[in-house]
Design an enzyme around this catalytic site. Sequence first.
Site, PDB file in Angstrom:
ATOM      1  N   LYS A  93       0.825  -1.221   0.000  1.00  0.00           N
ATOM      2  CA  LYS A  93       0.000   0.000   0.000  1.00  0.00           C
ATOM      3  C   LYS A  93       0.852   1.261   0.000  1.00  0.00           C
ATOM      4  O   LYS A  93       0.774   2.115   0.898  1.00  0.00           O
ATOM      5  CB  LYS A  93      -0.970   0.023   1.178  1.00  0.00           C
ATOM      6  CG  LYS A  93      -2.019  -1.079   1.127  1.00  0.00           C
ATOM      7  CD  LYS A  93      -3.089  -0.883   2.179  1.00  0.00           C
ATOM      8  CE  LYS A  93      -4.133  -1.981   2.180  1.00  0.00           C
ATOM      9  NZ  LYS A  93      -3.679  -3.263   2.715  1.00  0.00           N
ATOM     10  N   GLY A  98       6.581   9.992  -6.057  1.00  0.00           N
ATOM     11  CA  GLY A  98       7.219   9.022  -6.952  1.00  0.00           C
ATOM     12  C   GLY A  98       8.619   8.619  -6.525  1.00  0.00           C
ATOM     13  O   GLY A  98       8.957   7.422  -6.491  1.00  0.00           O
TER      14      GLY A  98
HETATM   15  O1  S5P Z   1      -9.668  -2.729   1.504  1.00  0.00           O
HETATM   16  C1  S5P Z   1      -8.869  -3.562   1.899  1.00  0.00           C
HETATM   17  C2  S5P Z   1      -7.632  -3.738   1.259  1.00  0.00           C
HETATM   18  C3  S5P Z   1      -6.790  -4.746   1.702  1.00  0.00           C
HETATM   19  S1  S5P Z   1      -5.383  -5.077   0.766  1.00  0.00           S
HETATM   20  N1  S5P Z   1      -9.172  -4.366   2.950  1.00  0.00           N
HETATM   21  C4  S5P Z   1      -8.321  -5.354   3.410  1.00  0.00           C
HETATM   22  O2  S5P Z   1      -8.683  -6.079   4.362  1.00  0.00           O
HETATM   23  N2  S5P Z   1      -7.095  -5.524   2.803  1.00  0.00           N
HETATM   24  C5  S5P Z   1      -6.126  -6.527   3.311  1.00  0.00           C
HETATM   25  O3  S5P Z   1      -6.702  -7.839   3.169  1.00  0.00           O
HETATM   26  C6  S5P Z   1      -5.763  -6.387   4.788  1.00  0.00           C
HETATM   27  O4  S5P Z   1      -4.600  -5.592   4.936  1.00  0.00           O
HETATM   28  C7  S5P Z   1      -5.525  -7.835   5.211  1.00  0.00           C
HETATM   29  O5  S5P Z   1      -4.183  -8.184   4.960  1.00  0.00           O
HETATM   30  C8  S5P Z   1      -6.419  -8.650   4.308  1.00  0.00           C
HETATM   31  C9  S5P Z   1      -7.729  -9.102   4.926  1.00  0.00           C
HETATM   32  O6  S5P Z   1      -7.511  -9.977   5.986  1.00  0.00           O
HETATM   33  P1  S5P Z   1      -8.713 -10.741   6.729  1.00  0.00           P
HETATM   34  O7  S5P Z   1      -8.042 -11.492   7.834  1.00  0.00           O
HETATM   35  O8  S5P Z   1      -9.684  -9.709   7.231  1.00  0.00           O
HETATM   36  O9  S5P Z   1      -9.351 -11.665   5.705  1.00  0.00           O
END
Ligand code: S5P
Length: 279
Positions: A93, A98
């Site tokens: 993220k 840049g």
């Molecule tokens: O909008 C988002 C974007 C991301 S990349 N919501 C998210 O939850 N993520 C990522 O996806 C978050 O950083 C985590 O690593 C994963 C979700 O994990 P979970 O355990 O809730 O399934």
Amino acid sequence: MAYLNTYADRAKKFINPSAKLLLETIERKQSNLCVSVDVTSSKEFLAIIDAVGPYVSLIKTHIDIIDDFEFSLIHRLQELSIKHNFLIFEDRKFADIGNTVALQYSSGVHRIATWAHITNAHPVPGPSIIKGLASVGLPLNRGLLLLAEMSTAGALARGPYTEDAVRMARDARDFVIGFIAQHRMEGVGLCEGQNPDEAEDFLILTPGVGLDATNDGLGQQYRTPEDAILGSGCDVIIVGRGIYGRPGNMDIDKVQRQSERYREAGWNAYLQRLKSRGE
Ligand code: S5P
């Protein structure tokens, strides 16, 4: 709509090598599952990846949360990626100018660009963030996802912000392969009088997927693989705790069973989507 074609057909149309490889891997392994391995010990990290490896096309990492990180961990990760045939996505993220993101991507202890096929960035700084990351990633055949939406309650990435993210991606199709989002993005952000390009195809990787919970009490919101793939037309489901539960003392057989369960749910939803084309 291009996304209604098979993953294999779509692979042929992408110019970015990482996007092509991901789509080919999804088709070959019959898995649109990405497991997000958010644990802090190297041992647990590798054990989970070895267990879920046969059932995934993509492993997502947050490499900066590993307490005992040494670069040899990356070599172990790469060995598992070859053993089980999956790609690696570092969920970094990026969100800076840049020049800074180019350094964060190429250097430091993690040297992300040297091993992650795919990474992601917030579009908040504007197109220069893509330019900076592409200067490092394109020569290595890497791909970038923009965070066009988020899965959390009250997320600010919506409306005109999301539309601008899609416009930025459209201007950099060699490097930007798609989005982290909750919906499809083709046709989003077109100006008045502009016609949608029927062949436009972005990969939509979607987090916030769970079969047994609807939230985590910290803002995360879950929906089922069927809602994500069939209902919203997303391409890859990203699942973390739904598969490995709570880190520490995990039952690795259960982790394996859960990953197979999610793989099957995601793939069946995709097959249903293909079927719905003729109806
Ligand atoms: O909008 C988002 C974007 C991301 S990349 N919501 C998210 O939850 N993520 C990522 O996806 C978050 O950083 C985590 O690593 C994963 C979700 O994990 P979970 O355990 O809730 O399934």
